[in-house]
Scaffold this motif. Structure first.
Motif, PDB file in Angstrom:
ATOM      1  N   LYS A  83      -8.380   1.719  -0.947  1.00  0.00           N
ATOM      2  CA  LYS A  83      -7.573   0.491  -0.950  1.00  0.00           C
ATOM      3  C   LYS A  83      -7.900  -0.287   0.339  1.00  0.00           C
ATOM      4  O   LYS A  83      -8.296   0.313   1.338  1.00  0.00           O
ATOM      5  CB  LYS A  83      -6.076   0.842  -0.965  1.00  0.00           C
ATOM      6  N   ILE A 103      -7.072  -1.169   3.212  1.00  0.00           N
ATOM      7  CA  ILE A 103      -6.225  -0.975   4.392  1.00  0.00           C
ATOM      8  C   ILE A 103      -6.831   0.157   5.223  1.00  0.00           C
ATOM      9  O   ILE A 103      -7.353   1.132   4.662  1.00  0.00           O
ATOM     10  CB  ILE A 103      -4.761  -0.655   3.985  1.00  0.00           C
ATOM     11  N   PHE A 117     -13.016  -2.778   0.352  1.00  0.00           N
ATOM     12  CA  PHE A 117     -12.344  -2.330  -0.871  1.00  0.00           C
ATOM     13  C   PHE A 117     -11.555  -3.440  -1.562  1.00  0.00           C
ATOM     14  O   PHE A 117     -11.028  -3.227  -2.645  1.00  0.00           O
ATOM     15  CB  PHE A 117     -11.444  -1.129  -0.555  1.00  0.00           C
ATOM     16  N   MET A 160       0.820  -1.213   0.000  1.00  0.00           N
ATOM     17  CA  MET A 160       0.000   0.000   0.000  1.00  0.00           C
ATOM     18  C   MET A 160       0.859   1.270   0.000  1.00  0.00           C
ATOM     19  O   MET A 160       0.389   2.338  -0.312  1.00  0.00           O
ATOM     20  CB  MET A 160      -0.897   0.043   1.233  1.00  0.00           C
ATOM     21  N   PRO A 183     -12.125  -1.233   5.599  1.00  0.00           N
ATOM     22  CA  PRO A 183     -11.004  -1.521   4.700  1.00  0.00           C
ATOM     23  C   PRO A 183     -11.216  -2.771   3.839  1.00  0.00           C
ATOM     24  O   PRO A 183     -10.885  -2.773   2.653  1.00  0.00           O
ATOM     25  CB  PRO A 183      -9.834  -1.719   5.661  1.00  0.00           C
ATOM     26  N   GLN A 184     -11.799  -3.817   4.445  1.00  0.00           N
ATOM     27  CA  GLN A 184     -11.954  -5.064   3.678  1.00  0.00           C
ATOM     28  C   GLN A 184     -12.943  -4.939   2.528  1.00  0.00           C
ATOM     29  O   GLN A 184     -12.868  -5.680   1.545  1.00  0.00           O
ATOM     30  CB  GLN A 184     -12.374  -6.203   4.619  1.00  0.00           C
ATOM     31  N   PHE A 203       1.025  -0.412  -8.381  1.00  0.00           N
ATOM     32  CA  PHE A 203       0.398  -0.026  -7.103  1.00  0.00           C
ATOM     33  C   PHE A 203      -0.841  -0.905  -6.867  1.00  0.00           C
ATOM     34  O   PHE A 203      -1.056  -1.423  -5.767  1.00  0.00           O
ATOM     35  CB  PHE A 203       0.027   1.457  -7.171  1.00  0.00           C
ATOM     36  N   TRP A 240       2.482  12.403 -11.465  1.00  0.00           N
ATOM     37  CA  TRP A 240       3.926  12.194 -11.670  1.00  0.00           C
ATOM     38  C   TRP A 240       4.267  10.724 -11.871  1.00  0.00           C
ATOM     39  O   TRP A 240       5.425  10.385 -12.102  1.00  0.00           O
ATOM     40  CB  TRP A 240       4.723  12.773 -10.493  1.00  0.00           C
ATOM     41  N   LEU A 241       3.279   9.877 -11.801  1.00  0.00           N
ATOM     42  CA  LEU A 241       3.515   8.447 -12.032  1.00  0.00           C
ATOM     43  C   LEU A 241       2.984   8.021 -13.400  1.00  0.00           C
ATOM     44  O   LEU A 241       2.098   8.660 -13.962  1.00  0.00           O
ATOM     45  CB  LEU A 241       2.830   7.608 -10.953  1.00  0.00           C
ATOM     46  N   TYR A 291      -2.039   9.854  -9.632  1.00  0.00           N
ATOM     47  CA  TYR A 291      -0.802  10.575  -9.353  1.00  0.00           C
ATOM     48  C   TYR A 291      -0.222  11.033 -10.693  1.00  0.00           C
ATOM     49  O   TYR A 291       0.195  10.201 -11.497  1.00  0.00           O
ATOM     50  CB  TYR A 291       0.200   9.664  -8.646  1.00  0.00           C
ATOM     51  N   ARG A 322       0.114  -4.495  -5.989  1.00  0.00           N
ATOM     52  CA  ARG A 322       0.570  -4.646  -4.604  1.00  0.00           C
ATOM     53  C   ARG A 322      -0.556  -4.453  -3.594  1.00  0.00           C
ATOM     54  O   ARG A 322      -0.433  -4.869  -2.445  1.00  0.00           O
ATOM     55  CB  ARG A 322       1.674  -3.621  -4.296  1.00  0.00           C
ATOM     56  N   SER A 323      -1.630  -3.786  -4.022  1.00  0.00           N
ATOM     57  CA  SER A 323      -2.693  -3.433  -3.075  1.00  0.00           C
ATOM     58  C   SER A 323      -3.828  -4.455  -3.009  1.00  0.00           C
ATOM     59  O   SER A 323      -4.466  -4.592  -1.970  1.00  0.00           O
ATOM     60  CB  SER A 323      -3.288  -2.071  -3.440  1.00  0.00           C
ATOM     61  N   PHE A 324      -4.092  -5.116  -4.140  1.00  0.00           N
ATOM     62  CA  PHE A 324      -5.266  -5.993  -4.197  1.00  0.00           C
ATOM     63  C   PHE A 324      -4.862  -7.451  -4.423  1.00  0.00           C
ATOM     64  O   PHE A 324      -4.084  -7.747  -5.330  1.00  0.00           O
ATOM     65  CB  PHE A 324      -6.206  -5.563  -5.333  1.00  0.00           C
ATOM     66  N   TYR A 339       3.504   1.759  -1.749  1.00  0.00           N
ATOM     67  CA  TYR A 339       4.352   1.756  -2.942  1.00  0.00           C
ATOM     68  C   TYR A 339       4.602   3.176  -3.451  1.00  0.00           C
ATOM     69  O   TYR A 339       5.734   3.539  -3.784  1.00  0.00           O
ATOM     70  CB  TYR A 339       3.682   0.908  -4.025  1.00  0.00           C
ATOM     71  N   VAL A 340       3.540   3.985  -3.490  1.00  0.00           N
ATOM     72  CA  VAL A 340       3.678   5.344  -4.014  1.00  0.00           C
ATOM     73  C   VAL A 340       4.587   6.173  -3.105  1.00  0.00           C
ATOM     74  O   VAL A 340       5.435   6.926  -3.579  1.00  0.00           O
ATOM     75  CB  VAL A 340       2.296   6.007  -4.177  1.00  0.00           C
TER      76      VAL A 340
END
Lengths: 267, 303
Positions: free
Chosen positions: A95, A97, B75, A1, B72-73, B99, B90-91, B88, B102-104, A3-4
Motif C-alpha cells: 500500500k 505508505i 504502490f 491504511m 511507498p509512492q 480497505f 476474517w474479513l 484477511y 481508503r488506501s488508494f 482500516y483493518v
C-alpha cells in the motif's frame, strides 16, 4: 491504511466490553446478594445503606488500580498487532505508505484502545459507586495520579516489550504474550522470595525485574497510600517518579524497536 | 513507445546463507508490455518479485520500478497479487474493497463492481470461507480495481477453473492494451504463450531464456517422425550440428532443429517413417527444452 487495524480493535473492544461489563454486573449482584435488586435508582442504594456497607472513604486510586489491571491485560492482547500482520504482510506492505509510518499509526490506534480499555472499568466503577450514593466519598489524592501514570505506564511498557519481541517474527505472537505473563510472575515471585533465593541470584532477579512490568505495578495495592519503595526493584528505581519515567521510557523504546524490527522484516 | 523500461532488474542476486536463490538476473520490462516469467518450482520467480517489491532485500544488484527503487509512492500505481493468499480471512470482500478504497487515490468503485460481478464473488462472505480459487479471484479483483499502471502477478490463475483462467488472461491483455505493464509468472504455459510479448525462463535462479515469444518460437523447428514399430537407431543424428536435441517417445521421434530442417527430414526419410512433419516450436517446447530436457529424454527412451 489502518482500516483493518481499526476493525480489529473494534472487535477486540467489543469483546472486552462484554467481558468486563458481564464480570462487573455479576460482581455487583453477587457482592450484595440477597439485598441487591435491579433498581439502581433506589433499591440498591437503600439496601446497601441499610447494611452500612458503603465505606466512608473510597480512594479513587483503588478504582484506577482495578482499571489499570484491566488495561494491562488488554494491552498484552493488543501487543502483537504488528506480528499479526506478518502472515500476509504483502497486503499492507504494498500500500502507498511507508512501513514505519504505518507501524506508528498501528501503535497509536492500539494505545487509544488501551486508554478506552482503561476508562471502561473506571467509568463502570464510578457508575456503581454513584448508584449506591457513594460518589461523595470518592477521594482523590496524590496517589490517584501516581496510580494513573504508573498503571497506564505499565500497560504501555508491557505492550512495547511484547511488540519489540514479536514484530519481526512470523507467527508465535500468542505464545509470546503467554510467556511474558508467565515470566513476569515468575521473576517477580523469585525476586520477592529473598529468604529462598541466594544473594547473587537475587541481585540478578532484581536486575531482571527492571524489565518486568509487574515489578512496577505490584507495589500498588488497594491498601496503603502514598508512594513507597518496591521490594522487587533495585533501590535506585524505587521512587515513584523514577518508576513512572522508566515504564513510559521502556514502553517507548519497545515500540521504537518494534517499528525498526517490523521495517526490517523480510518475507 | 517510450524506451525507458518500467521494470529494470540489473545483476540481481539474492542469497540465503550459501544458497543463491537468484544470481545475476538482468531483466527489463518495457512500458505497456506483458512479460511472462517462467520456471520450475524453486527457480527464483517469487524471490524476484519479493525483492522487486521491497518485501525482501536483494544481496546484490539494482531493481527499479519507473526509474527508481520501490518506495511507498510506487504502490499508488502498482498492484501485486502474491502466489499465496495474503488476504484477511476474517474479513469479507466488502471489507477488503473498503480497505482498498481508503488506501488508494485511484480506486475505481465502478471497476471494482464490474470485477466482483465478473468473478461472481459474494461481498458479504468472509474470505476464509472461500475456496482457493475464489480467494485468488478476490485478490485479482482488488488488484485490478485501482487500474494500476504496473501489475506484478505471481501465479495469478492459481486455483481458478479454466473459464476464470481465461478471464484473468483477458484482464491482463486488456490492462496491457490500456497501457499497463505486466510482469507475471505462471505454470500454465499456454496462458503465457497467449498473453506475453516476452518470456523469461529461470532455472536454479539463473536466467536461461529471455526473448520475445515470436523470436523464441522462430528459433527452432521440430521435425517429428512417427514410425510403424519402435523408433530405429538413428546413428549420429544427435551429433548433427543442426540438431540441438532428440526426444524419443514410443514410436515418435522428435528432433529439435536449429537450421536446415528439410535436410533433417531427408535424413530421417531414409528410415522409412510412417509420417514425418516439420512443426513450429510452441512455448511449452521452449520451456521443456530449457528446463526439463534431461527429464524428457530419460522418460521417453523406451519403445
Amino acid at each position: 491504511m489502518t482500516y483493518v487495524q481499526f476493525l480489529r480493535l473494534r472487535k477486540a473492544l467489543t469483546i472486552y466490553g462484554i467481558v468486563v461489563g458481564s464480570i462487573f454486573l455479576f460482581g455487583l449482584i453477587v457482592g450484595h446478594w440477597p439485598n441487591a435488586r435491579f433498581d439502581f435508582g433506589h433499591g440498591l442504594h437503600h439496601a446497601l445503606t441499610e447494611t452500612s456497607s458503603i465505606p466512608k472513604s473510597i480512594p479513587m486510586s483503588g478504582v484506577l488500580f482495578l482499571a489499570a489491571w484491566c488495561a494491562i491485560i488488554f494491552a498484552t492482547v493488543l501487543s502483537t498487532s504488528l506480528n499479526k500482520e506478518n502472515d500476509g504482510v504483502e497486503m499492507v506492505w504494498t500500500k502507498p505508505i511507508a512501513r514505519e509510518r504505518l507501524a506508528v499509526q498501528y501503535i497509536g490506534l492500539d494505545l487509544s484502545a488501551i486508554l478506552v480499555a482503561f476508562a471502561c472499568p473506571a467509568v463502570l466503577c464510578i457508575i456503581a459507586i454513584a448508584s449506591v450514593g457513594g460518589l461523595e466519598y470518592l477521594r482523590f489524592d496524590a496517589r490517584t495520579w501516581q496510580t494513573l501514570i504508573i498503571g497506564l505506564g505499565t500497560a504501555f511498557m508491557w505492550y512495547g516489550l511484547v511488540q519489540a519481541l514479536t514484530s519481526w517474527q512470523r507467527g508465535r505472537g500468542g505464545m509470546a504474550v503467554g510467556l511474558s505473563w508467565a515470566a513476569a510472575f515468575l521473576v517477580l515471585s523469585f525476586a520477592e522470595a529473598t529468604h529462598f533465593v541466594p544473594g547473587p541470584l537475587h541481585q540478578i532477579l532484581l536486575a531482571a525485574d527492571v524489565l518486568n512490568p509487574l515489578a512496577y505495578f505490584s507495589s500498588y495495592s488497594l491498601s496503603g497510600y502514598g508512594a513507597h519503595a518496591s521490594p522487587v526493584l533495585p533501590q535506585v528505581f524505587a521512587g515513584t517518579e523514577m518508576r513512572s519515567i522508566l515504564t513510559w521510557s521502556i514502553g517507548f523504546l519497545g515500540c521504537a524497536g518494534a517499528v525498526g524490527g517490523w521495517k526490517r522484516l523480510e518475507v | 513507445m517510450n524506451s525507458t523500461p518500467v521494470i529494470a532488474i540489473r545483476d540481481f542476486t539474492k542469497r540465503y546463507g550459501s544458497f543463491d536463490a537468484v544470481s545475476n538476473l538482468t531483466l527489463e520490462v518495457e512500458p505497456g508490455s506483458i512479460c511472462g516469467l517462467l520456471g520450475p518450482n524453486g527457480s527464483g520467480k517469487t524471490t524476484t518479485f519479493k525483492c522487486l517489491l521491497g518485501l525482501a532485500r536483494q544481496t546484490a544488484g539494482s531493481m527499479d520500478v519507473e526509474g527508481a527503487p520501490v518506495g511507498p509512492q510506487t504502490f499508488e500505481n502498482l498492484s501485486y497479487v502474491p502466489e499465496r493468499s495474503a488476504l484477511y480471512e476474517w474479513l469479507t470482500l466488502a471489507d477488503h474493497l473498503e480497505f482498498n478504497r481508503r488506501s488508494f487515490k485511484n480506486y475505481d468503485a465502478k471497476r471494482a463492481d464490474e470485477l466482483v460481478s465478473l468473478f461472481r464473488l459474494e461481498r458479504k462472505k468472509k474470505v476464509g470461507k472461500l475456496s482457493k480459487g475464489q480467494q485468488t479471484a478476490v485478490a485479482l479483483a482488488l488488484a485490478f480495481s485501482i487500474r494500476p499502471r504496473i501489475l506484478i502477478l505471481d501465479e495469478p490463475a492459481s486455483g481458478l477453473d479454466p473459464v476464470f483462467q481465461r478471464v484473468v488472461l483477458d484482464l491482463i491483455i486488456e490492462a496491457a492494451a490500456m497501457g499497463s505493464t505486466v510482469l507475471f509468472s505462471s505454470h500454465q504455459i499456454g496462458q503465457v504463450e497467449r498473453a506475453a510479448d516476452r518470456v523469461a525462463i529461470l532455472k536454479n535462479g539463473k536466467l536461461i531464456v529471455d526473448g520475445t515469444v515470436d523470436s523464441l518460437k522462430g528459433s527452432e523447428k521440430v521435425v517429428e517422425a512417427i514410425f510403424e514399430q519402435r523408433v530405429p537407431d538413428v546413428d549420429g543424428l544427435a551429433d548433427d550440428p543442426r540438431v540441438r536435441r532428440i526426444e524419443r517417445s514410443g514410436r515418435i521421434l522428435r528432433a529439435y532443429v536449429q537450421s536446415d530442417s528439410e535436410g533433417i527430414v531427408r535424413r530421417l526419410n531414409e528410415f522409412s517413417p510412417k509420417n514425418i512433419s516439420i512443426l513450429d516450436l510452441n512455448l511449452e517446447d521452449i520451456f521443456i527444452n530449457a528446463v526439463g530436457g534431461e527429464i524428457a529424454m530419460a522418460g521417453g527412451d523406451g519403445a
